[in-house]
Design a protein around this motif. Structure first.
Motif, PDB file in Angstrom:
ATOM      1  N   ALA A   1       0.826  -1.206   0.000  1.00 56.04           N
ATOM      2  CA  ALA A   1       0.000   0.000   0.000  1.00 56.04           C
ATOM      3  C   ALA A   1       0.863   1.260   0.000  1.00 56.04           C
ATOM      4  O   ALA A   1       0.590   2.219  -0.740  1.00 56.04           O
ATOM      5  CB  ALA A   1      -0.950  -0.001   1.194  1.00 56.04           C
ATOM      6  N   ALA A   2       1.902   1.272   0.820  1.00 53.26           N
ATOM      7  CA  ALA A   2       2.780   2.445   0.892  1.00 53.26           C
ATOM      8  C   ALA A   2       3.537   2.648  -0.415  1.00 53.26           C
ATOM      9  O   ALA A   2       3.603   3.764  -0.951  1.00 53.26           O
ATOM     10  CB  ALA A   2       3.759   2.294   2.057  1.00 53.26           C
ATOM     11  N   CYS A   3       4.090   1.577  -0.957  1.00 54.38           N
ATOM     12  CA  CYS A   3       4.853   1.666  -2.200  1.00 54.38           C
ATOM     13  C   CYS A   3       3.972   2.118  -3.353  1.00 54.38           C
ATOM     14  O   CYS A   3       4.344   3.000  -4.128  1.00 54.38           O
ATOM     15  CB  CYS A   3       5.484   0.309  -2.498  1.00 54.38           C
ATOM     16  N   PHE A   4       2.787   1.518  -3.472  1.00 50.48           N
ATOM     17  CA  PHE A   4       1.870   1.893  -4.542  1.00 50.48           C
ATOM     18  C   PHE A   4       1.482   3.369  -4.435  1.00 50.48           C
ATOM     19  O   PHE A   4       1.494   4.097  -5.430  1.00 50.48           O
ATOM     20  CB  PHE A   4       0.610   1.021  -4.510  1.00 50.48           C
ATOM     21  N   SER A   5       1.150   3.821  -3.224  1.00 53.64           N
ATOM     22  CA  SER A   5       0.753   5.221  -3.037  1.00 53.64           C
ATOM     23  C   SER A   5       1.866   6.172  -3.450  1.00 53.64           C
ATOM     24  O   SER A   5       1.616   7.204  -4.087  1.00 53.64           O
ATOM     25  CB  SER A   5       0.352   5.481  -1.582  1.00 53.64           C
ATOM     26  N   MET A   6       3.110   5.834  -3.106  1.00 53.34           N
ATOM     27  CA  MET A   6       4.249   6.661  -3.486  1.00 53.34           C
ATOM     28  C   MET A   6       4.437   6.674  -5.004  1.00 53.34           C
ATOM     29  O   MET A   6       4.677   7.732  -5.603  1.00 53.34           O
ATOM     30  CB  MET A   6       5.521   6.152  -2.813  1.00 53.34           C
ATOM     31  N   ALA A   7       4.319   5.508  -5.626  1.00 55.89           N
ATOM     32  CA  ALA A   7       4.475   5.426  -7.084  1.00 55.89           C
ATOM     33  C   ALA A   7       3.369   6.203  -7.793  1.00 55.89           C
ATOM     34  O   ALA A   7       3.630   6.904  -8.787  1.00 55.89           O
ATOM     35  CB  ALA A   7       4.469   3.966  -7.536  1.00 55.89           C
ATOM     36  N   LEU A   8       2.146   6.105  -7.287  1.00 59.01           N
ATOM     37  CA  LEU A   8       1.037   6.837  -7.893  1.00 59.01           C
ATOM     38  C   LEU A   8       1.232   8.341  -7.733  1.00 59.01           C
ATOM     39  O   LEU A   8       1.046   9.103  -8.690  1.00 59.01           O
ATOM     40  CB  LEU A   8      -0.291   6.390  -7.285  1.00 59.01           C
ATOM     41  N   ALA A   9       1.619   8.787  -6.542  1.00 61.80           N
ATOM     42  CA  ALA A   9       1.868  10.213  -6.316  1.00 61.80           C
ATOM     43  C   ALA A   9       2.965  10.723  -7.246  1.00 61.80           C
ATOM     44  O   ALA A   9       2.864  11.814  -7.821  1.00 61.80           O
ATOM     45  CB  ALA A   9       2.241  10.461  -4.859  1.00 61.80           C
ATOM     46  N   ASN A  10       4.004   9.913  -7.424  1.00 63.48           N
ATOM     47  CA  ASN A  10       5.104  10.309  -8.302  1.00 63.48           C
ATOM     48  C   ASN A  10       4.650  10.418  -9.757  1.00 63.48           C
ATOM     49  O   ASN A  10       4.958  11.399 -10.440  1.00 63.48           O
ATOM     50  CB  ASN A  10       6.254   9.307  -8.178  1.00 63.48           C
TER      51      ASN A  10
END
Length: 141
Positions: free
Chosen positions: A58-67
């Motif tokens: 969840a954390a990794c996906f959220s960071m990738a999406l924000a980026n």
């Protein structure tokens, strides 16, 4: 420069009646009890490896999406991601389902879904989980 992150588990006893504690080495205040029961059938106030894997996903996906969104000029106001990781005793981890809701001004639902699909495919944890199905439900809030 590469960064190596660590977590430590101390386990006592056999698999079914034993228990352990997982510590995130970056923050000694973060300790989580783990048991086979929590992993195989669920147990209140006790975590399991799949819940911790879900937190990472969840954390990794959220960071990738924000980026991805920010790089295209669409800074998100917020992103909420839940990763539901399924474990089947005797089989292992059989899937991760991402449930995503975000507020991103100026995007259509279709545009947002395309960014979410890209983040799902390219976040490092998704890549590490390439051996299992990863599904997604993504919507604008």
């Amino acid at each position: 420069m590469a960064l190596t992150s660590e977590a430590t588990t101390v386990w006592t006893g056999d698999l079914k009646s034993g228990q352990g504690t997982v510590s995130l080495d970056s923050s000694h205040a973060a300790e989580f009890p783990v048991t086979w029961q929590a992993r195989s059938v669920g147990s209140p106030n006790t975590t399991n490896p799949e819940e911790l894997l879900g937190a990472a996903h969840a954390a990794c996906f959220s960071m990738a999406l924000a980026n991805g969104l920010s790089a295209a000029g669409h800074t998100p106001e917020n992103i909420q991601t839940t990763a539901a990781v399924t474990f089947e005793a005797g089989v292992g981890v059989v899937g991760s389902h991402l449930l995503v809701s975000a507020s991103v001004p100026g995007l259509t639902e279709a545009e947002f879904e395309a960014f979410a699909a890209d983040a799902k495919a390219n976040c490092p944890i998704s890549k590490a989980l390439a051996g299992i199905p990863i599904t997604i439900e993504a919507e604008l809030a």
